[in-house]
Design an enzyme around this catalytic site. Structure first.
Site, PDB file in Angstrom:
ATOM      1  CG  ASP A 148      -2.146   0.895   0.997  1.00 18.99           C
ATOM      2  OD1 ASP A 148      -2.459   1.212  -0.168  1.00 18.99           O
ATOM      3  OD2 ASP A 148      -2.781   1.269   1.989  1.00 18.99           O
ATOM      4  CG  HIS A 155      -4.418  10.422   3.043  1.00 23.80           C
ATOM      5  ND1 HIS A 155      -5.498  10.335   3.901  1.00 23.80           N
ATOM      6  CD2 HIS A 155      -3.586   9.405   3.394  1.00 23.80           C
ATOM      7  CE1 HIS A 155      -5.341   9.304   4.717  1.00 23.80           C
ATOM      8  NE2 HIS A 155      -4.194   8.719   4.434  1.00 23.80           N
ATOM      9  CD  GLU A 220      -6.297   4.739   4.959  1.00 22.00           C
ATOM     10  OE1 GLU A 220      -5.620   3.942   4.267  1.00 22.00           O
ATOM     11  OE2 GLU A 220      -5.805   5.482   5.829  1.00 22.00           O
ATOM     12  CD  GLU A 222      -5.530   2.877  -0.006  1.00 16.09           C
ATOM     13  OE1 GLU A 222      -4.769   2.221  -0.747  1.00 16.09           O
ATOM     14  OE2 GLU A 222      -5.352   3.020   1.211  1.00 16.09           O
ATOM     15  CG  ASP A 254      -5.741   0.287   3.819  1.00 17.91           C
ATOM     16  OD1 ASP A 254      -5.786  -0.819   4.381  1.00 17.91           O
ATOM     17  OD2 ASP A 254      -4.857   1.143   4.052  1.00 17.91           O
ATOM     18  NE  ARG A 258      -8.011   6.438   9.934  1.00 19.05           N
ATOM     19  CZ  ARG A 258      -7.290   6.244   8.843  1.00 19.05           C
ATOM     20  NH1 ARG A 258      -6.044   5.811   8.926  1.00 19.05           N
ATOM     21  NH2 ARG A 258      -7.815   6.474   7.652  1.00 19.05           N
ATOM     22  CD  GLN A 261      -3.182   4.617  11.111  1.00 20.88           C
ATOM     23  OE1 GLN A 261      -4.411   4.662  11.015  1.00 20.88           O
ATOM     24  NE2 GLN A 261      -2.384   5.089  10.194  1.00 20.88           N
ATOM     25  CE  LYS A 274      -3.604   2.201   7.594  1.00 16.27           C
ATOM     26  NZ  LYS A 274      -4.425   3.062   6.756  1.00 16.27           N
ATOM     27  CB  THR A 278      -7.805  -4.916   2.138  1.00 14.83           C
ATOM     28  OG1 THR A 278      -6.832  -4.626   3.147  1.00 14.83           O
ATOM     29  CG2 THR A 278      -7.653  -3.926   0.988  1.00 14.83           C
ATOM     30  CD  GLU A 394      -7.683  12.632   4.660  1.00 14.70           C
ATOM     31  OE1 GLU A 394      -7.424  13.492   3.806  1.00 14.70           O
ATOM     32  OE2 GLU A 394      -7.720  11.410   4.394  1.00 14.70           O
TER      33      GLU A 394
END
Ligand code: CA
Length: 449
Positions: A148, A155, A220, A222, A254, A258, A261, A274, A278, A394
């Site tokens: 990834d 971002h 996420e 992607e 993905d 948080r 993380q 993560k 996926t 975000e």
């Protein structure tokens, strides 16, 4: 190094003609993702059967069964060889064949599905079609490795501000296409559900972690790139040959925990935050189908002095692709009320700081060997403004500003029962037919107790 002529940047040919039509009427339907100019690949079988999965090509609301097609007398030569490779339970063998074979099959199928095809051809082709409404999909490839990247500077800056307010963008960002090695075993095809992950988190103000269900579960937005022909260990792929190594693109979510993380990410980056799930869309959009939607590489800082292995005229002039993307969220209450997913973000792949070719060139520059069916994620594809942010982290400014939904519900992070649907499409009215990526959908289940 690859000695065959590069197809990058792809040139337009008769399969891109916006005026071309198919005798499959649904390929002309307004808003269809799958007109005759598209022809993406998936692996499927009939939903009520135990038959083997095999490769197929989308046309309108139908799937062209490559296994059946190879049993007809409609193909020969390189196109037949490619269809035979694509008729298996994964597309790895087709991916390994390379752009000449992919293009031969695309051109042959285009002609067979074209309105000008003879009545005899149409009769034979009808026997190879199945309604998409009656099929289920599997992963399109055996994914050996998943990497990834982190190619959106927007971002990287938005997230950097939350984790490191004084130093949002690391100084290496504009030099190195940053990435990490992800987990291939937990990549699933659209339509699955997964349990909210559990792990170590550090509660606000605490000095020691606790074991907990994730409270800050995020998506996420992607794109995923499937690798075509492999490069030998020790033999880097040059930038202008890099896209010959890419079979095509899919949507990719993905999923990210948080809170896990934030506690685990230093010093080695993402790990359990993560690798629990996926999700990818079933359809792989070929690079040839994307040719009409190429755009120049545009960077907000105007940087043009990349190191030589990451710099070329073709990459600067046509390295980016305008793929529109959005994310919809449907809570359990919304679904029970029959409401469609509410779109919370719309953006484009064109805003990426590093191109697909740069991802491949960088990944292999040290001699690392990519293999057919490997998956590369672009990283979260946030655009320049907040409504183009590809993650809840975000959009909610770190969980501080909730997203409002039409039924009055709000979200900072995902709740159990939430369904997330990503969509992608390309359009250039007047010069190309709109093509779509289908959807990438998954639902959150409660954590283990
Ligand atoms: Ca990511």
């Amino acid at each position: 190094m690859n000695s065959t002529p590069s197809q990058f940047p792809s040139t337009l040919n008769r399969t891109h003609d916006p005026a071309a039509t198919s005798w499959v009427a649904s390929a002309q339907a307004a808003g269809t993702d799958f007109p005759i100019q598209h022809l993406p690949f998936a692996v499927f079988r009939h939903r009520d059967s135990q038959e083997g999965f095999r490769g197929g090509i989308a046309i309108g609301d139908q799937v062209l069964d490559l296994w059946d097609l190879t049993r007809s007398d409609l193909l020969d030569g390189l196109a037949l060889q490619a269809a035979e490779a694509g008729a298996k339970s994964s597309l790895n063998a087709l991916m390994a064949l390379g752009p000449k074979a992919w293009s031969a099959l695309r051109h042959a199928v285009f002609d067979l599905l074209h309105s000008h095809a003879s009545a005899v051809v149409q009769q034979k082709m009808l026997l190879c079609l199945e309604p998409q409404a009656e099929v289920v999909y599997s992963l399109p490839a055996r994914i050996g490795d998943y990497t990834d990247f982190y190619t959106s500077i927007y971002h990287a800056t938005n997230v950097g501000k939350l984790f490191r307010p004084d130093n949002p963008l690391m100084p290496n960002y504009t030099w190195v296409p940053i990435g990490y090695h992800g987990r291939a075993s937990s990549v699933q095809v659209s339509g699955h559900s997964f349990k909210r992950p559990r792990g170590q988190v550090l509660p606000p103000g605490a000095t020691e972690p606790v074991f907990s269900a994730c409270k800050r579960l995020d998506w996420e937005l992607e794109l995923g790139a499937f690798i075509g022909p492999c490069n030998a260990l020790g033999e880097p792929v040059a930038l202008d040959q890099a896209e010959d190594r890419v079979f095509g693109l899919c949507l990719l979510n993905d999923w990210s925990a948080r809170d896990i993380q934030a506690w685990e990410y230093q010093p080695l980056g993402p790990f359990l935050a993560k690798n629990f799930a996926t999700t990818i869309s079933p359809w792989i959009v070929t690079m040839e189908a994307l040719a009409p939607f190429r755009t120049p590489l545009e960077r907000p800082d105007g940087k043009t002095d990349d190191l030589a292995y990451l710099r070329s005229e073709a990459n600067t002039e046509q390295g980016a692709i305008d793929i529109r993307l959005n994310i919809g969220l449907a809570t359990e209450a919304m679904r029970e009320a029959g409401q469609l997913p509410h779109v919370v973000c719309t953006t484009s792949y064109r805003h990426a700081y590093w191109t697909l070719a740069q991802m491949v060139a960088h990944h292999t520059v040290n001699g690392c060997n990519l293999q057919s069916g490997d998956l590369l994620g672009t990283g979260t594809l946030s655009g320049p403004t907040l409504d183009q942010a590809g993650a809840l982290l975000e959009l909610t400014q770190g969980g501080k500003v909730p997203v409002s939904l039409p039924n009055g519900e709000t979200r900072t992070f995902l709740a159990d029962g939430d369904e997330v649907v990503m969509r992608g499409w390309c359009e250039r009215p007047g010069s190309a037919r709109r093509i779509g990526f289908g959807e990438c959908r998954a639902t959150i289940l409660p954590a283990l107790i």
